[in-house]
Scaffold this motif. Structure first.
Motif, PDB file in Angstrom:
ATOM      1  N   ILE A  71       0.928  -1.543   0.183  1.00 20.29           N
ATOM      2  CA  ILE A  71      -0.195  -0.055   0.014  1.00 20.29           C
ATOM      3  C   ILE A  71       0.478   1.270  -0.171  1.00 20.29           C
ATOM      4  CG2 ILE A  71      -1.780   0.720   1.033  1.00 20.29           C
ATOM      5  CD1 ILE A  71      -2.656  -1.227   2.174  1.00 20.29           C
ATOM      6  N   PRO A  72       1.923   1.727   0.522  1.00 11.00           N
ATOM      7  CA  PRO A  72       2.845   2.501   1.085  1.00 11.00           C
ATOM      8  C   PRO A  72       3.445   2.529  -0.591  1.00 11.00           C
ATOM      9  CG  PRO A  72       3.302   0.920   2.559  1.00 11.00           C
ATOM     10  CD  PRO A  72       1.548   0.612   2.229  1.00 11.00           C
ATOM     11  N   THR A  73       3.871   1.570  -0.494  1.00 12.92           N
ATOM     12  CA  THR A  73       4.733   1.714  -1.976  1.00 12.92           C
ATOM     13  C   THR A  73       4.503   2.275  -3.206  1.00 12.92           C
ATOM     14  OG1 THR A  73       5.724  -0.313  -1.326  1.00 12.92           O
ATOM     15  CG2 THR A  73       6.382   0.423  -3.471  1.00 12.92           C
ATOM     16  N   ILE A  74       2.671   1.393  -3.516  1.00 11.80           N
ATOM     17  CA  ILE A  74       1.924   2.063  -4.347  1.00 11.80           C
ATOM     18  C   ILE A  74       1.403   3.805  -4.220  1.00 11.80           C
ATOM     19  CG2 ILE A  74      -0.695   2.271  -5.541  1.00 11.80           C
ATOM     20  CD1 ILE A  74      -0.647  -0.605  -4.899  1.00 11.80           C
ATOM     21  N   PHE A  75       1.480   4.422  -3.451  1.00 13.33           N
ATOM     22  CA  PHE A  75       0.649   4.788  -2.923  1.00 13.33           C
ATOM     23  C   PHE A  75       2.734   6.245  -3.028  1.00 13.33           C
ATOM     24  CE2 PHE A  75       1.081   9.068   0.043  1.00 13.33           C
ATOM     25  CZ  PHE A  75      -0.098   9.282  -0.108  1.00 13.33           C
ATOM     26  N   ALA A  76       3.657   5.349  -2.637  1.00 14.27           N
ATOM     27  CA  ALA A  76       4.979   6.482  -3.219  1.00 14.27           C
ATOM     28  C   ALA A  76       5.516   6.659  -4.714  1.00 14.27           C
ATOM     29  CB  ALA A  76       6.258   5.596  -2.000  1.00 14.27           C
ATOM     30  N   PHE A  77       4.561   5.482  -5.675  1.00 13.25           N
ATOM     31  CA  PHE A  77       4.151   5.106  -6.749  1.00 13.25           C
ATOM     32  C   PHE A  77       3.962   5.654  -7.442  1.00 13.25           C
ATOM     33  CE2 PHE A  77       2.734   3.098 -10.853  1.00 13.25           C
ATOM     34  CZ  PHE A  77       3.667   3.363 -11.612  1.00 13.25           C
ATOM     35  N   MET A  78       2.591   6.716  -6.928  1.00 15.43           N
ATOM     36  CA  MET A  78       1.679   7.189  -7.554  1.00 15.43           C
ATOM     37  C   MET A  78       2.704   8.769  -7.500  1.00 15.43           C
ATOM     38  SD  MET A  78      -0.703   7.536  -9.202  1.00 15.43           S
ATOM     39  CE  MET A  78      -0.719   9.556  -9.817  1.00 15.43           C
TER      40      MET A  78
ATOM     41  N   PHE B 106       1.637  26.224  11.557  1.00 18.68           N
ATOM     42  CA  PHE B 106       1.347  25.839  10.069  1.00 18.68           C
ATOM     43  C   PHE B 106       1.255  23.544  10.005  1.00 18.68           C
ATOM     44  CE2 PHE B 106       1.614  28.692   7.336  1.00 18.68           C
ATOM     45  CZ  PHE B 106       0.716  29.728   7.690  1.00 18.68           C
ATOM     46  N   GLY B 107       2.155  23.863  11.184  1.00 17.21           N
ATOM     47  CA  GLY B 107       2.993  22.402  11.228  1.00 17.21           C
ATOM     48  C   GLY B 107       2.450  21.289  11.778  1.00 17.21           C
ATOM     49  N   SER B 108       1.700  21.847  13.330  1.00 19.07           N
ATOM     50  CA  SER B 108       0.474  21.248  14.086  1.00 19.07           C
ATOM     51  C   SER B 108      -0.604  21.719  13.553  1.00 19.07           C
ATOM     52  CB  SER B 108       0.263  22.517  15.487  1.00 19.07           C
ATOM     53  OG  SER B 108       1.693  23.505  15.658  1.00 19.07           O
ATOM     54  N   MET B 109      -1.326  22.217  12.358  1.00 21.17           N
ATOM     55  CA  MET B 109      -2.447  21.633  11.784  1.00 21.17           C
ATOM     56  C   MET B 109      -2.252  21.276  10.892  1.00 21.17           C
ATOM     57  SD  MET B 109      -4.622  26.191  11.518  1.00 21.17           S
ATOM     58  CE  MET B 109      -3.502  26.659  10.527  1.00 21.17           C
ATOM     59  N   LEU B 110      -1.048  20.708  10.065  1.00 20.31           N
ATOM     60  CA  LEU B 110      -0.624  20.215   9.335  1.00 20.31           C
ATOM     61  C   LEU B 110      -0.259  18.450  10.335  1.00 20.31           C
ATOM     62  CD1 LEU B 110       0.218  19.180   6.190  1.00 20.31           C
ATOM     63  CD2 LEU B 110       2.105  19.186   7.340  1.00 20.31           C
ATOM     64  N   GLY B 111      -0.402  18.623  11.431  1.00 13.69           N
ATOM     65  CA  GLY B 111      -0.003  17.298  11.800  1.00 13.69           C
ATOM     66  C   GLY B 111      -0.737  16.836  12.446  1.00 13.69           C
ATOM     67  N   MET B 112      -1.957  18.117  12.445  1.00  9.81           N
ATOM     68  CA  MET B 112      -3.430  17.144  12.905  1.00  9.81           C
ATOM     69  C   MET B 112      -4.485  16.774  12.064  1.00  9.81           C
ATOM     70  SD  MET B 112      -4.622  19.901  15.757  1.00  9.81           S
ATOM     71  CE  MET B 112      -4.289  21.609  16.531  1.00  9.81           C
ATOM     72  N   LEU B 113      -4.324  17.634  11.168  1.00 12.26           N
ATOM     73  CA  LEU B 113      -4.882  17.212  10.312  1.00 12.26           C
ATOM     74  C   LEU B 113      -4.756  15.722   9.461  1.00 12.26           C
ATOM     75  CD1 LEU B 113      -5.756  20.356   7.737  1.00 12.26           C
ATOM     76  CD2 LEU B 113      -6.989  18.446   8.641  1.00 12.26           C
ATOM     77  N   ILE B 114      -3.633  15.568   9.448  1.00 10.18           N
ATOM     78  CA  ILE B 114      -2.972  13.938   9.135  1.00 10.18           C
ATOM     79  C   ILE B 114      -3.308  13.251  10.013  1.00 10.18           C
ATOM     80  CG2 ILE B 114      -1.174  12.800   8.515  1.00 10.18           C
ATOM     81  CD1 ILE B 114       0.461  15.021   7.145  1.00 10.18           C
ATOM     82  N   ALA B 115      -3.861  13.208  11.204  1.00  6.91           N
ATOM     83  CA  ALA B 115      -4.050  12.716  12.221  1.00  6.91           C
ATOM     84  C   ALA B 115      -5.321  11.689  12.520  1.00  6.91           C
ATOM     85  CB  ALA B 115      -3.531  12.935  13.979  1.00  6.91           C
ATOM     86  N   ILE B 116      -6.429  13.867  12.027  1.00  5.13           N
ATOM     87  CA  ILE B 116      -7.368  13.181  11.607  1.00  5.13           C
ATOM     88  C   ILE B 116      -7.785  12.081  10.507  1.00  5.13           C
ATOM     89  CG2 ILE B 116      -9.662  14.478  11.418  1.00  5.13           C
ATOM     90  CD1 ILE B 116      -8.325  16.633  13.407  1.00  5.13           C
ATOM     91  N   GLY B 117      -7.221  12.193   9.329  1.00 11.78           N
ATOM     92  CA  GLY B 117      -7.263  11.715   8.502  1.00 11.78           C
ATOM     93  C   GLY B 117      -7.202   9.872   9.105  1.00 11.78           C
ATOM     94  N   ILE B 118      -6.005   9.969   9.072  1.00  7.48           N
ATOM     95  CA  ILE B 118      -5.145   8.859   9.650  1.00  7.48           C
ATOM     96  C   ILE B 118      -6.224   7.988  10.457  1.00  7.48           C
ATOM     97  CG2 ILE B 118      -3.519   7.292  11.135  1.00  7.48           C
ATOM     98  CD1 ILE B 118      -1.811   9.095   9.796  1.00  7.48           C
ATOM     99  N   VAL B 119      -6.630   8.705  11.837  1.00  8.32           N
ATOM    100  CA  VAL B 119      -7.715   7.890  12.786  1.00  8.32           C
ATOM    101  C   VAL B 119      -8.813   7.429  11.630  1.00  8.32           C
ATOM    102  CG1 VAL B 119      -9.420   8.152  14.736  1.00  8.32           C
ATOM    103  CG2 VAL B 119      -6.749   8.865  14.910  1.00  8.32           C
ATOM    104  N   HIS B 120      -9.303   7.937  10.870  1.00 13.53           N
ATOM    105  CA  HIS B 120     -10.479   7.894  10.198  1.00 13.53           C
ATOM    106  C   HIS B 120     -10.805   6.824   8.988  1.00 13.53           C
ATOM    107  CE1 HIS B 120     -12.068  11.687  13.436  1.00 13.53           C
ATOM    108  NE2 HIS B 120     -12.965  10.680  13.068  1.00 13.53           N
ATOM    109  N   ASN B 121      -9.382   6.737   8.492  1.00 17.60           N
ATOM    110  CA  ASN B 121     -10.039   6.058   7.135  1.00 17.60           C
ATOM    111  C   ASN B 121      -8.368   5.168   7.511  1.00 17.60           C
ATOM    112  OD1 ASN B 121      -9.129   5.801   4.549  1.00 17.60           O
ATOM    113  ND2 ASN B 121      -9.937   7.709   3.196  1.00 17.60           N
ATOM    114  N   LYS B 122      -8.671   4.486   7.070  1.00 16.05           N
ATOM    115  CA  LYS B 122      -8.103   3.062   6.673  1.00 16.05           C
ATOM    116  C   LYS B 122      -7.364   2.772   5.605  1.00 16.05           C
ATOM    117  CE  LYS B 122      -8.753  -0.911   9.559  1.00 16.05           C
ATOM    118  NZ  LYS B 122      -9.668  -2.061  10.293  1.00 16.05           N
ATOM    119  N   THR B 123      -7.623   3.137   4.590  1.00 20.11           N
ATOM    120  CA  THR B 123      -6.799   2.937   3.105  1.00 20.11           C
ATOM    121  C   THR B 123      -5.576   4.847   3.767  1.00 20.11           C
ATOM    122  OG1 THR B 123      -8.215   2.749   2.555  1.00 20.11           O
ATOM    123  CG2 THR B 123      -6.263   3.400   1.293  1.00 20.11           C
ATOM    124  N   LEU B 124      -5.987   5.619   4.655  1.00 16.58           N
ATOM    125  CA  LEU B 124      -5.026   6.615   4.728  1.00 16.58           C
ATOM    126  C   LEU B 124      -3.793   5.862   5.539  1.00 16.58           C
ATOM    127  CD1 LEU B 124      -6.925   9.796   5.149  1.00 16.58           C
ATOM    128  CD2 LEU B 124      -5.493   9.844   3.424  1.00 16.58           C
TER     129      LEU B 124
END
Lengths: 320, 295
Positions: A71-78, B106-124
């Motif tokens: 999964i991360p590999t494909i992501f980086a590839f993209m 900026f860094g803390s906002m970006l960090g929070m956004l990424i964290a929220i994305g990661i927690v709610h989306n398995k693909t992310l």
């Protein structure tokens, strides 16, 4: 069946984008702006593909081990594909942002130079400084755990040091220890000492008093108690510091090279090639640094896993 | 009883600092003395130890300035020069502080956004998390010149390129801490929200956000220190005209050791004040939630 059809469509879209990037002449987005739609569609295709893989991961836990790294590999590839397409498509000047392919070319064509830089910065300065800094932090923690006086003096100092930018001592160290790798190693020693000290101390203090009593009833000697009971319990903390320090050490070495170095080294290479506007060479050096950093971090993580397989934080992982 | 315990608390620290200053004076004597002796011998002049001893603390460009020399330099460049002058450390500190704070926000906002994305989306989570960790193994300084060149070509100069580097360093601890914090909410509470048929948004604002706060502040303290390092480091290769980093660089070019030490001390002061301020905000906020809970 429908699923199968959709994913082959997605793969086809990505392949089409790949063909476009490798075969079309530079500046194709400027000539026909509608081609950008293909890039957006392949973005969507990759997102859908990643989604499917994630679902596959949870539905077939037996094969998750093989699917997960994909999964991360494909992501980086993209990301790299998009980078290449945009640089090529809009014919962006290589001074601004070189394409991944030209970075790769620079990497292959300059291997001897990059190897000499790597040896100077990593094999000499980083390794020496890292080993010395971590070892002295560890030994100091051994000492401090026995003496409350030392602990109460050093712990506030250590916390203070974690708030300040230690890399700033680089010019002083260059003045004291000369231009060669010794001054870089000295910066790294100071940078890595305090994280190691604080973490080892926390680890050794968190040891269970019951275990100590048990070792006492076994009539264990001091060194036996230390190696069989206290050190293993402190290891997770020590590994935290080791991993943190491995990235700190590389930063310290490269920063220190900005204040003076013989004409070899990764920091020197970066600053001179930026001056000569050879951005592909700068990026190639960064790739080397990133690979070196990731490999050392990965090696430490593997070592941690093999030494701490019994620890709850690692045993828990098998369930997911 | 009370005063006795304060003495016991502070005595080790104070005595350690006294020891460090004593070692500092001794080292300054030895290092500068050696330098003096070498200089005099090169000029074929005679020297005596008492002469060296009296001159060691008055060398113009010492190998190691004694603490009082650094303090004098600090006083001279902070209080005795006008704030607008290029010789004033306050002037340079403000420049560094600007990019630190901008990058931190900026860094803390970006960090929070990424964290929220990661927690709610398995693909992310699966695709992003390994790269968040890998991003920190790239030595930050390596990309500093590139960011400055690229942003400069887009006509973005001044504080923003430096803030971008601060952001790159400070988003990581926030992401890691925030992911941990958002997942730290009590399972019973999560299930309760589920029985209330709460939407994802409601669960986030009424439950997860609160469980994340203690973790968030612990990370913010790390992040602001990292942002300061990023700002100072960014001033080295960018040829910045001002800032603590450029003070360090010019001090090293012209052998002005007192200037280097004064800038270093100022950076240390700035760092500890920033961390202390975040700590203050933490105490104030967590007090409202009913006291400090150790996360």
């Amino acid at each position: 069946m429908l699923n199968y059809f959709a994913s082959s469509l997605h793969l086809g879209l990505i392949a089409l984008q790949l063909v476009l990037v490798t075969s079309a002449e530079a500046g194709f987005y400027q000539r026909s702006p509608s081609l950008i739609l293909l890039l957006l569609m392949s973005f969507y295709a990759v997102a859908a593909l990643l989604n499917q893989l994630t679902q596959l991961c949870s539905s077939q836990p037996n094969q998750a081990r093989y699917i997960k790294p994909l999964i991360p590999t494909i992501f980086a590839f993209m990301l790299i594909l998009a980078w290449q397409s945009i640089v090529e498509g809009y014919a962006i000047s290589p001074v601004l942002l070189p394409a991944p392919s030209s970075i790769f070319d620079a990497l292959i064509n300059n291997l001897p130079i990059l190897w000499a830089d790597f040896r100077q910065t990593y094999l000499k300065a980083v390794l020496a400084g890292y080993l010395l800094g971590c070892a002295s932090g560890f030994l100091m923690a051994q000492w401090a755990v026995k003496s409350a006086f030392l602990r109460q003096g050093l712990v506030p100092l250590g916390n203070f040091m974690s708030a300040i930018p230690i890399v700033g001592i680089a010019p002083i160290m260059v003045m004291w220890f000369g231009f060669d790798w010794q001054s870089k190693a000295a910066v790294i020693v100071v940078m890595t000492f305090f994280p190691m000290f604080i973490n080892t101390l926390t680890g050794l203090q968190s040891t269970d008093a019951l275990h100590k009593d048990l070792m006492h009833t076994y009539a264990a000697s001091k060194s036996q108690t230390f190696f069989k009971s206290q050190l293993p319990q402190a290891l997770p903390f020590i590994f935290n510091a080791l991993k943190l320090n491995s990235t700190l050490a590389l930063i310290g070495a490269i920063v220190a090279e900005f204040f003076g170095t013989p004409i070899v080294g990764m920091g020197f290479r970066i600053s001179t090639e930026v001056g000569r506007m050879n951005m592909d060479m700068v990026w190639a050096t960064i790739v080397v640094a990133a690979v070196a950093g990731s490999l050392s971090y990965g090696a430490l993580a593997l070592l941690e896993k093999s030494l701490l397989f019994w620890h709850p934080s690692f045993r828990g992982n098998n369930k997911h | 009883m009370n005063s006795n315990s304060t003495v016991r608390k502070w005595l080790p620290l104070v005595s350690l600092i006294v020891i460090i200053i004593a070692i500092w004076y001794l080292a300054a004597l030895i290092m500068n003395g050696n330098q003096l002796i070498q200089n005099l011998e090169r000029k074929k002049q005679d020297w005596t130890y008492s002469q060296i001893l009296s001159q060691a603390y008055q060398v113009k460009r010492p190998m190691l300035p004694a603490p009082h020399q650094v303090a004098l330099e600090l006083k001279k460049s902070v209080f005795d020069t006008s704030v607008n002058s290029k010789r004033s450390l306050v002037f340079h500190s403000v420049i560094t502080l600007n990019s630190t704070l901008l990058g931190f926000v900026f860094g803390s906002m970006l960090g929070m956004l990424i964290a929220i994305g990661i927690v709610h989306n398995k693909t992310l989570e699966a695709s992003l998390m390994p790269w968040v960790i890998a991003s920190q193994t790239i030595p930050i300084l390596a990309i500093a010149p590139i960011i400055v060149v690229v942003l400069g070509a887009l006509n973005i100069t001044g504080v923003v390129p430096k803030a971008v580097i601060s952001m790159y360093l400070s988003f990581f601890p926030v992401t890691i801490g925030m992911v941990k914090g958002l997942r730290a909410s009590d399972t019973l509470h999560v299930e309760l929200m589920h029985t209330y048929n709460a939407s994802v948004l409601q669960t986030f604002w009424k439950l997860r956000w609160y469980s994340a706060q203690p973790y968030l502040f612990a990370s913010l303290k790390v992040a602001i220190a990292a942002a300061l390092v990023g700002a100072i480091v960014a001033e080295l290769p960018t040829g910045a005209q001002g800032g603590l980093g450029s003070r360090l660089l010019s001090g090293s070019y012209y052998g002005q050791t007192q200037q280097i030490w004064a800038a270093l001390l100022m950076a240390a002061l700035l760092g500890s004040i920033l961390v202390w301020l975040v700590g203050l905000a933490e105490t104030a906020l967590l007090k409202r939630r009913g006291g400090l809970t150790n996360a």
